[in-house]
Scaffold this motif. Sequence first.
Motif, PDB file in Angstrom:
ATOM      1  N   LEU A  26      43.698  10.953  26.808  1.00 19.41           N
ATOM      2  CA  LEU A  26      42.433  11.703  26.890  1.00 19.41           C
ATOM      3  C   LEU A  26      41.550  11.136  28.012  1.00 19.41           C
ATOM      4  O   LEU A  26      40.536  11.719  28.362  1.00 19.41           O
ATOM      5  CB  LEU A  26      41.669  11.600  25.565  1.00 19.41           C
ATOM      6  CG  LEU A  26      42.167  12.479  24.428  1.00 19.41           C
ATOM      7  CD1 LEU A  26      41.470  12.113  23.130  1.00 19.41           C
ATOM      8  CD2 LEU A  26      41.926  13.946  24.740  1.00 19.41           C
ATOM      9  N   HIS A  27      41.954   9.991  28.561  1.00 21.32           N
ATOM     10  CA  HIS A  27      41.193   9.335  29.637  1.00 21.32           C
ATOM     11  C   HIS A  27      39.749   9.121  29.208  1.00 21.32           C
ATOM     12  O   HIS A  27      39.500   8.711  28.088  1.00 21.32           O
ATOM     13  CB  HIS A  27      41.301  10.130  30.940  1.00 21.32           C
ATOM     14  CG  HIS A  27      42.734  10.273  31.379  1.00 21.32           C
ATOM     15  ND1 HIS A  27      43.498   9.199  31.733  1.00 21.32           N
ATOM     16  CD2 HIS A  27      43.533  11.353  31.487  1.00 21.32           C
ATOM     17  CE1 HIS A  27      44.721   9.606  32.052  1.00 21.32           C
ATOM     18  NE2 HIS A  27      44.760  10.917  31.910  1.00 21.32           N
ATOM     19  N   GLU A  28      38.796   9.464  30.084  1.00 20.40           N
ATOM     20  CA  GLU A  28      37.402   9.140  29.752  1.00 20.40           C
ATOM     21  C   GLU A  28      36.908   9.903  28.533  1.00 20.40           C
ATOM     22  O   GLU A  28      35.956   9.469  27.870  1.00 20.40           O
ATOM     23  CB  GLU A  28      36.474   9.367  30.959  1.00 20.40           C
ATOM     24  CG  GLU A  28      36.225  10.816  31.338  1.00 20.40           C
ATOM     25  CD  GLU A  28      37.339  11.405  32.191  1.00 20.40           C
ATOM     26  OE1 GLU A  28      38.319  10.687  32.457  1.00 20.40           O
ATOM     27  OE2 GLU A  28      37.222  12.580  32.569  1.00 20.40           O
ATOM     28  N   LYS A  29      37.577  11.000  28.174  1.00 16.26           N
ATOM     29  CA  LYS A  29      37.123  11.759  27.004  1.00 16.26           C
ATOM     30  C   LYS A  29      37.359  10.982  25.711  1.00 16.26           C
ATOM     31  O   LYS A  29      36.770  11.294  24.680  1.00 16.26           O
ATOM     32  CB  LYS A  29      37.823  13.114  26.942  1.00 16.26           C
ATOM     33  CG  LYS A  29      37.222  14.118  27.913  1.00 16.26           C
ATOM     34  CD  LYS A  29      37.656  15.508  27.578  1.00 16.26           C
ATOM     35  CE  LYS A  29      36.782  16.511  28.317  1.00 16.26           C
ATOM     36  NZ  LYS A  29      37.061  17.884  27.974  1.00 16.26           N
ATOM     37  N   ILE A  30      38.252   9.975  25.758  1.00 15.83           N
ATOM     38  CA  ILE A  30      38.463   9.145  24.578  1.00 15.83           C
ATOM     39  C   ILE A  30      37.151   8.455  24.193  1.00 15.83           C
ATOM     40  O   ILE A  30      36.876   8.201  23.027  1.00 15.83           O
ATOM     41  CB  ILE A  30      39.589   8.096  24.804  1.00 15.83           C
ATOM     42  CG1 ILE A  30      39.987   7.395  23.495  1.00 15.83           C
ATOM     43  CG2 ILE A  30      39.165   7.003  25.772  1.00 15.83           C
ATOM     44  CD1 ILE A  30      41.067   8.014  22.752  1.00 15.83           C
ATOM     45  N   LEU A  31      36.294   8.185  25.200  1.00 16.53           N
ATOM     46  CA  LEU A  31      35.007   7.544  24.911  1.00 16.53           C
ATOM     47  C   LEU A  31      34.118   8.478  24.092  1.00 16.53           C
ATOM     48  O   LEU A  31      33.430   8.042  23.164  1.00 16.53           O
ATOM     49  CB  LEU A  31      34.307   7.141  26.212  1.00 16.53           C
ATOM     50  CG  LEU A  31      35.088   6.123  27.051  1.00 16.53           C
ATOM     51  CD1 LEU A  31      34.375   5.856  28.381  1.00 16.53           C
ATOM     52  CD2 LEU A  31      35.295   4.819  26.283  1.00 16.53           C
ATOM     53  N   ASN A  32      34.147   9.780  24.420  1.00 17.52           N
ATOM     54  CA  ASN A  32      33.383  10.753  23.624  1.00 17.52           C
ATOM     55  C   ASN A  32      33.875  10.752  22.178  1.00 17.52           C
ATOM     56  O   ASN A  32      33.082  10.788  21.238  1.00 17.52           O
ATOM     57  CB  ASN A  32      33.554  12.184  24.170  1.00 17.52           C
ATOM     58  CG  ASN A  32      33.047  12.321  25.578  1.00 17.52           C
ATOM     59  OD1 ASN A  32      33.247  11.430  26.395  1.00 17.52           O
ATOM     60  ND2 ASN A  32      32.402  13.431  25.867  1.00 17.52           N
ATOM     61  N   VAL A  33      35.216  10.698  22.031  1.00 21.99           N
ATOM     62  CA  VAL A  33      35.779  10.715  20.687  1.00 21.99           C
ATOM     63  C   VAL A  33      35.377   9.447  19.946  1.00 21.99           C
ATOM     64  O   VAL A  33      34.950   9.484  18.790  1.00 21.99           O
ATOM     65  CB  VAL A  33      37.324  10.852  20.750  1.00 21.99           C
ATOM     66  CG1 VAL A  33      37.944  10.678  19.371  1.00 21.99           C
ATOM     67  CG2 VAL A  33      37.710  12.200  21.344  1.00 21.99           C
ATOM     68  N   LEU A  34      35.486   8.288  20.644  1.00 25.20           N
ATOM     69  CA  LEU A  34      35.205   7.017  19.969  1.00 25.20           C
ATOM     70  C   LEU A  34      33.733   6.861  19.585  1.00 25.20           C
ATOM     71  O   LEU A  34      33.395   6.059  18.715  1.00 25.20           O
ATOM     72  CB  LEU A  34      35.647   5.844  20.861  1.00 25.20           C
ATOM     73  CG  LEU A  34      37.173   5.712  20.998  1.00 25.20           C
ATOM     74  CD1 LEU A  34      37.529   4.617  21.992  1.00 25.20           C
ATOM     75  CD2 LEU A  34      37.837   5.450  19.657  1.00 25.20           C
ATOM     76  N   GLU A  35      32.856   7.628  20.235  1.00 26.79           N
ATOM     77  CA  GLU A  35      31.449   7.606  19.831  1.00 26.79           C
ATOM     78  C   GLU A  35      31.288   8.088  18.399  1.00 26.79           C
ATOM     79  O   GLU A  35      30.385   7.672  17.686  1.00 26.79           O
ATOM     80  CB  GLU A  35      30.621   8.535  20.742  1.00 26.79           C
ATOM     81  CG  GLU A  35      30.169   7.877  22.026  1.00 26.79           C
ATOM     82  CD  GLU A  35      29.473   8.880  22.939  1.00 26.79           C
ATOM     83  OE1 GLU A  35      29.079   9.961  22.457  1.00 26.79           O
ATOM     84  OE2 GLU A  35      29.357   8.574  24.134  1.00 26.79           O
ATOM     85  N   SER A  36      32.177   9.001  17.989  1.00 26.81           N
ATOM     86  CA  SER A  36      32.028   9.627  16.673  1.00 26.81           C
ATOM     87  C   SER A  36      33.084   9.180  15.672  1.00 26.81           C
ATOM     88  O   SER A  36      32.982   9.486  14.497  1.00 26.81           O
ATOM     89  CB  SER A  36      32.135  11.156  16.806  1.00 26.81           C
ATOM     90  OG  SER A  36      31.381  11.625  17.879  1.00 26.81           O
ATOM     91  N   VAL A  37      34.118   8.502  16.162  1.00 28.76           N
ATOM     92  CA  VAL A  37      35.290   8.246  15.312  1.00 28.76           C
ATOM     93  C   VAL A  37      35.605   6.754  15.279  1.00 28.76           C
ATOM     94  O   VAL A  37      35.469   6.070  16.294  1.00 28.76           O
ATOM     95  CB  VAL A  37      36.513   9.015  15.891  1.00 28.76           C
ATOM     96  CG1 VAL A  37      37.810   8.540  15.292  1.00 28.76           C
ATOM     97  CG2 VAL A  37      36.348  10.516  15.653  1.00 28.76           C
ATOM     98  N   VAL A  38      36.022   6.258  14.118  1.00 25.36           N
ATOM     99  CA  VAL A  38      36.576   4.903  14.060  1.00 25.36           C
ATOM    100  C   VAL A  38      38.052   5.019  13.688  1.00 25.36           C
ATOM    101  O   VAL A  38      38.415   5.710  12.736  1.00 25.36           O
ATOM    102  CB  VAL A  38      35.805   3.999  13.064  1.00 25.36           C
ATOM    103  CG1 VAL A  38      35.814   4.557  11.650  1.00 25.36           C
ATOM    104  CG2 VAL A  38      36.381   2.591  13.069  1.00 25.36           C
ATOM    105  N   ILE A  39      38.899   4.387  14.532  1.00 25.48           N
ATOM    106  CA  ILE A  39      40.343   4.486  14.312  1.00 25.48           C
ATOM    107  C   ILE A  39      40.781   3.380  13.357  1.00 25.48           C
ATOM    108  O   ILE A  39      40.542   2.203  13.618  1.00 25.48           O
ATOM    109  CB  ILE A  39      41.098   4.386  15.655  1.00 25.48           C
ATOM    110  CG1 ILE A  39      40.693   5.554  16.563  1.00 25.48           C
ATOM    111  CG2 ILE A  39      42.602   4.382  15.425  1.00 25.48           C
ATOM    112  CD1 ILE A  39      41.262   5.486  17.965  1.00 25.48           C
TER     113      ILE A  39
END
Length: 313
Positions: A26-39
Motif C-alpha cells: 500500500l506504500h504511503e497509504k499504509i500510514l493512513n490505514v495505520l492511523e485508524s488500525v492496530v495490527i
Amino acid sequence: MSGEKIRLNTDWLCDCGGCHVAIVDLHEKILNVLESVVIQHCPVLTDIKDYPEADIGIVTGSIRTEHDRHAAEEMRAKCKTIIAFGTCAVYGGLHGAGLAHSREEIMDHVYRQSPTTITDTIPDTEVSQLAKLVTPVDEVIDVDLYLPGCPPHPHFIFEGLASLIERRPPRATQDSVCGRCSRQMIKGDATEIKNTYNHVPDERFCFLSQGHICLGSATLDRCLAPCPNHGVACTGCAGPTMQILTEPYLDIRTEVAERMSRLSAIAPETILAYMERTAKTQYAYAMATKMIGSKPTFLIKKWIADVEAGTNV
Ligand code: SF4
Ligand code: SF4
Ligand code: SF4
C-alpha cells in the motif's frame, strides 16, 4: 495501547504469501490505514500464535488442510468482520489447478521430483495432510467482504479497508478487465489460435482480434489491467466477472469463444475445444469454486469427480 483504533487480525491459509506482501505494498497509504488500525495477529509482522478479539479479520489463501480449516474457524470466531482477501480465499485460486492431479502426484512432485526440494521422504505426520479438495474460504466460514485479485491491487485494498473503517459500502465497479484495457477491438483476420512463441501481437489491438486467447472480458477488474496494457494477455487471475458467476450457462470459455469468434476468423467451436483442452490453464484461478465447477465444462467436472472418487491416482 490502541485507544479507539480498529483491531485487525490477518492470517494466511494455503497460499503464496503474495497477498500479505500486497498489504505492505500500500506504500504511503499504509500510514493512513495505520492511523485508524492496530495490527494484532499477522504472520508477516507479529509473532502471536493465538487469535485476539478483533474488529476486522483478513483471511488469505484457500483451505486444503486441517490446519487451514482450524485457522479459518479461529479467525471467524474472533473477528467481527471477515474479508476473504485474494483470489485464493475467494475462489480457491491457483491451488485449484491441483484438482487436475491426485494428492499422491502433488506430494511426489513437491518432495521427490522438484529440483530444489528432493528428499526420499514424503512427510506424513509432521505436516497437516492435504484434504481431497481445495476449498474457498466461504464454504467453511461466513465471509462479509470479498476482495479477489492475485493479489488485489493496492487501490482496491485501500478502498476495501477504508469502507470498513468508515462504515460505508465499498466503491468497487463490476467492470471487466477490458474496461481498463487500452487495446482496440477490431475485426481481425486470424484463422487459427496463436501463442506468443509463434506470433508477436500488435500492441495496438485486442489480443482476441489477433488470434491470442485473453481472458479480460471474462475477468473482474481488481487490478487496473496491467497485463494487456503491457503486452501480456490476461490469464484471469482476479477471477470471473459477476456476470460469468451468476449466469448458469455463461462460462469463461463461452464468453471468450463468442467474443473472439466475432473479432477474428476463428470458429467458436475451435476456440471452445482449445479452451477445454487447456482448461487447467484457462480455469487455473477459479476451478475450485463450485460456481465454476458446476458450469458445463467437461474436464473440470471430470477432474473434481475423479478427485472425490479417488480414481485420479
Ligand atoms: S491470491 Fe495470488 S497473491 Fe494472493 S495468496 Fe493466492 S496466489 Fe498468492
Ligand atoms: S480481451 Fe484482452 S486485449 Fe482485448 S480488450 Fe479485453 S483485456 Fe484488452
Ligand atoms: S490483467 Fe488479468 S492476469 Fe493481469 S493482473 Fe489483471 S486479472 Fe490478473
